[in-house]
Design an enzyme around this catalytic site. Structure first.
Site, PDB file in Angstrom:
ATOM      1  N   CYS A   1       0.828  -1.214   0.000  1.00 61.21           N
ATOM      2  CA  CYS A   1       0.000   0.000   0.000  1.00 61.21           C
ATOM      3  C   CYS A   1       0.858   1.257   0.000  1.00 61.21           C
ATOM      4  O   CYS A   1       1.681   1.461   0.889  1.00 61.21           O
ATOM      5  CB  CYS A   1      -0.914  -0.007   1.227  1.00 61.21           C
ATOM      6  SG  CYS A   1      -1.916   1.483   1.421  1.00 61.21           S
TER       7      CYS A   1
ATOM      8  N   HIS B   1       4.953   5.428   1.335  1.00 60.69           N
ATOM      9  CA  HIS B   1       4.664   3.997   1.460  1.00 60.69           C
ATOM     10  C   HIS B   1       4.147   3.737   2.866  1.00 60.69           C
ATOM     11  O   HIS B   1       4.793   4.085   3.857  1.00 60.69           O
ATOM     12  CB  HIS B   1       5.925   3.173   1.194  1.00 60.69           C
ATOM     13  CG  HIS B   1       5.637   1.762   0.789  1.00 60.69           C
ATOM     14  ND1 HIS B   1       4.899   0.898   1.577  1.00 60.69           N
ATOM     15  CD2 HIS B   1       5.983   1.050  -0.324  1.00 60.69           C
ATOM     16  CE1 HIS B   1       4.802  -0.274   0.972  1.00 60.69           C
ATOM     17  NE2 HIS B   1       5.444  -0.204  -0.188  1.00 60.69           N
ATOM     18  N   HIS B   2       2.972   3.101   2.935  1.00 58.42           N
ATOM     19  CA  HIS B   2       2.331   2.866   4.229  1.00 58.42           C
ATOM     20  C   HIS B   2       3.149   1.918   5.113  1.00 58.42           C
ATOM     21  O   HIS B   2       2.990   1.902   6.342  1.00 58.42           O
ATOM     22  CB  HIS B   2       0.925   2.287   4.002  1.00 58.42           C
ATOM     23  CG  HIS B   2      -0.039   2.584   5.106  1.00 58.42           C
ATOM     24  ND1 HIS B   2       0.351   3.073   6.341  1.00 58.42           N
ATOM     25  CD2 HIS B   2      -1.394   2.463   5.170  1.00 58.42           C
ATOM     26  CE1 HIS B   2      -0.712   3.234   7.104  1.00 58.42           C
ATOM     27  NE2 HIS B   2      -1.787   2.872   6.428  1.00 58.42           N
ATOM     28  N   ALA B   3       4.047   1.145   4.511  1.00 56.38           N
ATOM     29  CA  ALA B   3       4.866   0.215   5.292  1.00 56.38           C
ATOM     30  C   ALA B   3       5.773   0.938   6.274  1.00 56.38           C
ATOM     31  O   ALA B   3       6.133   0.388   7.321  1.00 56.38           O
ATOM     32  CB  ALA B   3       5.702  -0.665   4.359  1.00 56.38           C
TER      33      ALA B   3
END
Length: 207
Positions: free
Chosen positions: A26, A185-187
């Site tokens: 995501c 980046h959601h990570a």
């Protein structure tokens, strides 16, 4: 510049990283308008001042300096440098230039101007050669303002660094604003981190 590898198993973001990088990849973007009235009032050069501001805040927070090395190992750069676009009107193309960062605003502007003078007229995607690994992309679309902007990258789920896009500034209610889209980046970066970044950037631009 140093790249410090992260011990994934003891990382506070391990669960989030595993989910948003591996299970459900995501990325997301957020578009806001920044108040640049103080910059306009003080007569500061807009583009390099925005580059300075963004880079300053990036270097405060690890989530915006987290990346993958050539072996796919997650780590954090000790410092980031801006890699930004310049437009060539005659060919309707652009080139990228990177500039060494310093916390001293005047010195950074000098570095920026030296690079513009040396590489600003060079054609091709990379006007200044040999960009280091610790650069992040910034671009400017000065022909229009926007309220939403998104980049669709085929291999974007493997790219952890933020991407910034500015638009055309405009006047509203006696103040000047400029749109900024930030893609992350959601990570490695949650909504909280983006909002904190934007708050700190606005505070810096107000000074």
């Amino acid at each position: 510049m140093q790249f410090t590898k992260i011990d994934i198993n003891n990382w506070t973001r391990k669960e989030y990283f595993d989910h948003y990088f591996g299970n459900t990849p995501c990325t997301y973007s957020m578009t806001v308008k920044l108040d640049i009235s103080k910059l306009k009032k003080d007569g500061k050069k807009l583009y390099p001042t925005l580059l300075y501001g963004v880079t300053t805040i990036i270097n405060r927070h690890e989530e915006f300096r987290t990346a993958l090395d050539e072996n796919g190992q997650v780590g954090v750069f000790s410092e980031m440098l801006p890699c930004y676009t310049v437009f060539h009107k005659e060919t309707e193309t652009f080139s990228s230039i990177w500039t060494e960062f310093t916390a001293d605003y005047t010195e950074f502007l000098q570095n920026y101007q030296k690079d513009i003078d040396a590489f600003g007229e060079r054609m091709g995607m990379s006007a200044k050669p040999n960009p280091p690994e610790n650069t992040f992309p910034v671009s400017m679309i000065p022909w229009t303002s926007f309220e939403g902007f998104n980049l669709n990258l085929k291999k974007g789920y493997d790219y952890l660094l933020p991407i910034f896009t500015f638009g055309k500034y405009y006047e509203e209610g006696g103040k000047y604003y400029i749109p900024l889209s930030i893609q992350v980046h959601h990570a490695v970066c949650d909504g909280f981190h983006v909002c904190r970044f934007l708050d700190e950037l606005q505070d810096l631009l107000n000074k």
